[in-house]
Design a protein around this motif. Structure first.
Motif, PDB file in Angstrom:
ATOM      1  N   PRO A  18       2.220  29.344   6.536  1.00  0.00           N
ATOM      2  CA  PRO A  18       2.013  28.443   5.389  1.00  0.00           C
ATOM      3  C   PRO A  18       1.346  27.119   5.763  1.00  0.00           C
ATOM      4  CG  PRO A  18       4.189  29.431   5.283  1.00  0.00           C
ATOM      5  CD  PRO A  18       3.622  29.799   6.615  1.00  0.00           C
ATOM      6  N   TYR A  19       1.633  26.581   6.956  1.00  0.00           N
ATOM      7  CA  TYR A  19       0.980  25.347   7.389  1.00  0.00           C
ATOM      8  C   TYR A  19      -0.521  25.563   7.575  1.00  0.00           C
ATOM      9  CZ  TYR A  19       5.691  23.586   8.391  1.00  0.00           C
ATOM     10  OH  TYR A  19       6.998  23.175   8.290  1.00  0.00           O
ATOM     11  N   SER A  42      -2.264  25.919   4.242  1.00  0.00           N
ATOM     12  CA  SER A  42      -2.432  24.618   3.590  1.00  0.00           C
ATOM     13  C   SER A  42      -3.612  23.849   4.183  1.00  0.00           C
ATOM     14  CB  SER A  42      -1.148  23.790   3.736  1.00  0.00           C
ATOM     15  OG  SER A  42      -0.098  24.320   2.967  1.00  0.00           O
ATOM     16  N   THR A  85       4.989  22.371   3.172  1.00  0.00           N
ATOM     17  CA  THR A  85       4.175  23.570   3.395  1.00  0.00           C
ATOM     18  C   THR A  85       3.463  24.039   2.144  1.00  0.00           C
ATOM     19  OG1 THR A  85       6.076  25.012   2.946  1.00  0.00           O
ATOM     20  CG2 THR A  85       5.695  24.379   5.241  1.00  0.00           C
ATOM     21  N   SER A  86       3.790  23.466   0.974  1.00  0.00           N
ATOM     22  CA  SER A  86       3.227  23.983  -0.269  1.00  0.00           C
ATOM     23  C   SER A  86       3.120  22.864  -1.295  1.00  0.00           C
ATOM     24  CB  SER A  86       4.107  25.109  -0.816  1.00  0.00           C
ATOM     25  OG  SER A  86       3.757  25.446  -2.138  1.00  0.00           O
ATOM     26  N   PRO A  87       2.109  22.916  -2.182  1.00  0.00           N
ATOM     27  CA  PRO A  87       2.011  21.928  -3.260  1.00  0.00           C
ATOM     28  C   PRO A  87       3.073  22.132  -4.330  1.00  0.00           C
ATOM     29  CG  PRO A  87       0.295  23.587  -3.479  1.00  0.00           C
ATOM     30  CD  PRO A  87       0.964  23.831  -2.167  1.00  0.00           C
ATOM     31  N   PHE A  88       3.804  23.243  -4.251  1.00  0.00           N
ATOM     32  CA  PHE A  88       4.825  23.534  -5.256  1.00  0.00           C
ATOM     33  C   PHE A  88       6.238  23.229  -4.752  1.00  0.00           C
ATOM     34  CE2 PHE A  88       1.330  26.630  -5.590  1.00  0.00           C
ATOM     35  CZ  PHE A  88       0.793  26.212  -6.803  1.00  0.00           C
ATOM     36  N   GLY A  89       6.344  22.597  -3.579  1.00  0.00           N
ATOM     37  CA  GLY A  89       7.639  22.266  -3.008  1.00  0.00           C
ATOM     38  C   GLY A  89       8.199  20.974  -3.572  1.00  0.00           C
ATOM     39  N   TRP A 146       1.948  16.871  -0.914  1.00  0.00           N
ATOM     40  CA  TRP A 146       1.214  17.893  -0.156  1.00  0.00           C
ATOM     41  C   TRP A 146      -0.221  17.429   0.112  1.00  0.00           C
ATOM     42  CZ3 TRP A 146      -2.947  21.038  -1.959  1.00  0.00           C
ATOM     43  CH2 TRP A 146      -3.269  22.112  -1.129  1.00  0.00           C
ATOM     44  N   TYR A 162      -1.928  16.557   4.025  1.00  0.00           N
ATOM     45  CA  TYR A 162      -2.982  17.339   4.681  1.00  0.00           C
ATOM     46  C   TYR A 162      -4.379  16.748   4.497  1.00  0.00           C
ATOM     47  CZ  TYR A 162       0.507  20.980   5.311  1.00  0.00           C
ATOM     48  OH  TYR A 162       1.634  21.679   5.688  1.00  0.00           O
TER      49      TYR A 162
END
Length: 335
Positions: A113-114, A117, A187-191, A198, A202
């Motif tokens: 996932p990293y 991203s 790890t995610s824009p939905f976290g 996010w 990054y």
């Protein structure tokens, strides 16, 4: 050749290539100077404990037996661990890490996932910038805009990622404190951090990659578009009275961006295999970061899994590029 026959042939070539890559990687570890058994045993290790570690890792068997056992686990699983303490590893079984005794699949699931991203944002950034500026430079050939864009591209392509990355950290993190240093929790824009967290996390890795890659895309796009503008079908479109924008969007872009699609497909495959330098500089625990640590520690299962994963992404990207060609360029379908 039908589409089914083409895909079947490419699938066979993919399997064969992955087998060759796995055999070469396995051989390098087997006959290399590092001893994974000694590394897994720790610093205070006796010859007896090294021998026990060798048995636990399955390294007491002949080379070909070790390789075939490893490959068989990819298709139907296998047992791993020392005699008397073995456990079943479900397929695809990449084994257990020599360093942490953790399932390699879990290591990949944590690291991927990293990398995704990092890859997604960087790809969007450098593609949009590279194609837009390259097309603009072609439309303004030999004018000030063209010279400025080409000059900036020449500077960008000459800057290695370590230099760009360290400069970005120095300016935006250390000096002006405008952006946070990369955190391993996002790890995610939905976290929990949301899209904004996010994005900030990054942004610097994206820019570091985009500076280098967009410079290459600008040069390729400009050259390809200039060549396309001189084609007969473009002169025909111009004679029909089409506007400049319509000519570029409807005709020039589809034919002129074929080399860009080739580059993009290969770059996506390579990037999903791990942006090694970028992840190291920004401490992103992705696939590339994990691969470096595994190689340094002589961790064969993790290194093998990442090598096969990276090769798979590159090969699939090539197949996708071939398919996309037929969509964007009618000349390929005719051929």
């Amino acid at each position: 050749m039908t589409v089914a026959a083409f895909l079947l042939r490419r699938f066979g070539a993919t399997v064969l290539l992955l087998i060759v890559i796995s055999f070469v990687t396995f051989s390098l570890f087997q006959f290399g100077p590092a001893d994974p058994a000694a590394a897994a045993c720790g610093q205070e290790c006796t010859p007896q404990r090294i021998a026990e570690a060798r048995v636990a890792l399955g390294m007491d068997k002949p080379f070909l037996t070790q390789y075939l056992t490893y490959m068989s686990g990819l298709f139907h699983g296998r047992t791993v661990g020392a005699p008397g303490a073995q456990s079943l590893c479900q397929w695809p079984c990449f084994g257990k890490s020599f360093q942490t005794n953790e399932d390699v699949t879990a290591v990949l699931e944590r690291a991927l996932p990293y990398t995704v991203s990092v890859a997604v944002g960087a790809i969007v950034l450098w593609t949009v910038a590279g194609v837009t500026l390259g097309t603009l430079a072609a439309l303004r050939k030999n004018k000030l805009t063209d010279k400025a864009i080409v000059g900036a591209a020449s500077i960008g392509v000459s800057l290695p990622i370590p230099v760009t990355g360290l400069l970005l950290l120095l300016v935006f993190v250390s000096t002006f404190d405008l952006l946070p240093f990369t955190t391993n929790a996002i790890t995610s824009p939905f976290g929990p951090a949301g899209f904004g967290g996010w994005f900030q996390n990054y942004l610097l890795p994206w820019i570091a990659l985009a500076v280098l890659f967009s410079a290459q895309y600008i040069r390729v796009t400009r050259s390809s578009m200039l060549e396309t503008f001189g084609e007969d079908f473009m002169r025909t479109a111009r004679s029909k009275g089409l506007s400049r924008t319509a000519m570029v969007v409807r005709h020039g872009a589809r034919a002129g961006l074929t080399p860009v699609v080739t580059m993009l497909g290969l770059d996506i495959g390579l990037l999903l295999g791990g942006a090694v330098l970028t992840e190291q500089i920004f401490s992103v625990p992705g696939v590339g970061f994990t691969a470096v640590r595994a190689a340094q520690a002589g961790d064969l299962p993790v290194t093998m899994a990442i090598t096969l994963l990276a090769a798979f992404f590159v090969i699939v990207a090539n197949v996708v590029v071939d398919a996309v060609y037929t969509v964007i360029d009618p000349r390929v379908r005719a051929a």
